[in-house]
Design an enzyme around this catalytic site. Structure first.
Site, PDB file in Angstrom:
ATOM      1  CB  CYS A 241      -0.982  -0.042   1.167  1.00  0.00           C
ATOM      2  SG  CYS A 241      -2.362   1.122   0.996  1.00  0.00           S
TER       3      CYS A 241
ATOM      4  CD  GLU B 274      -0.961  -6.009   5.702  1.00  0.00           C
ATOM      5  OE1 GLU B 274      -1.159  -4.836   6.033  1.00  0.00           O
ATOM      6  OE2 GLU B 274      -0.650  -6.354   4.541  1.00  0.00           O
TER       7      GLU B 274
ATOM      8  CG  HIS C 116      -3.255  -3.390   3.518  1.00  0.00           C
ATOM      9  ND1 HIS C 116      -2.345  -2.981   4.470  1.00  0.00           N
ATOM     10  CD2 HIS C 116      -3.729  -2.265   2.929  1.00  0.00           C
ATOM     11  CE1 HIS C 116      -2.271  -1.649   4.457  1.00  0.00           C
ATOM     12  NE2 HIS C 116      -3.098  -1.195   3.532  1.00  0.00           N
TER      13      HIS C 116
END
Length: 240
Positions: A109, A210, A208
């Site tokens: 990002c 994660e 993202h």
């Protein structure tokens, strides 16, 4: 030395940059878990430490967070965004050190945007001003469709021509930095991933991964970074 500590010592060391405050601490455990499961040894890096810490690492993740200060890339200064100038300076210095050592880098990002800036690129400060069809919603769920470039590292890694990702940004890559090319765009034409030409692992994604820890292909980005870091560590050991 115990068997467990010996195994840990062989893991490539990968740093993850976050903000210094509690907001940065929220995503750090997800990065750390993904990297550990990929076979790496994660290290959290904040602007409170010296960029020289990168010299001890085998790879680097530039994480998400606040907007990047406009002065870093020649944009118009705005008062209605949250910035972290100390983090900007720290991460740019970290990327410079990573470049000198040829370390693999994954930008996430804000990290993808900063990766572009570090190579002389610029940003769209607000995608809604630059793209008439830019989606107004932001979501941690994978609802945005992005198309991957036909030839590129990202498409080989994900083994898909298109994927659904989450979307939490309002800035995006504008003019590409030196040696970079577009690896993915969304339906509005907004750049969603960039990567470097050549053998070095240098990848930035606008979403993202994660937060998509339950998707094997997204976690695979951490595995790819870890493999690149391990190869670099072996080369460095062989040259010593």
């Amino acid at each position: 030395m115990s068997r467990r500590s010996s195994h840990t010592g062989r893991r490539p060391r990968i740093g993850v940059t976050t903000s210094a405050g509690c907001r940065g601490a929220r995503l750090w455990p997800l990065h750390a878990l993904a990297l550990w499961r990929a076979g790496a040894r994660p290290h959290r890096l904040t602007p409170t430490v010296s960029p020289s810490r990168v010299d001890r690492l085998d790879g680097l993740v530039i994480g998400g967070g606040d907007d990047i200060a406009a002065g870093v890339y020649g944009g118009d200064v705005r008062l209605d965004v949250r910035i972290d100038p100390a983090r900007d300076r720290f991460e740019l210095a970290a990327l410079e050190r990573a470049a000198v050592r040829g370390l693999p880098v994954l930008g996430i990002c804000r990290g993808a945007q900063l990766l572009n800036i570090s190579r002389g690129g610029t940003l769209h400060q607000d995608i809604h001003r630059a793209f008439a069809d830019a989606p107004r919603h932001r979501t941690v769920l994978p609802r945005k469709q992005v198309t991957l470039a036909t030839r590129g590292r990202l498409r080989r890694l994900l083994r898909r021509s298109s994927i659904r990702v989450n979307s939490l940004h309002h800035q995006a890559v504008d003019r590409l930095g030196t040696g970079l090319h577009v690896a993915a765009r969304d339906r509005a034409g907004i750049v969603q991933a960039i990567e470097a030409r050549g053998p070095r692992f240098l990848l930035g994604v606008q979403w993202h991964p994660e937060l998509l820890f339950y998707q094997g292909r997204q976690v695979g980005l951490y595995h790819a970074l870890t493999r690149a870091a391990a190869r670099g560590r072996r080369r460095a050991a062989g040259a010593a």
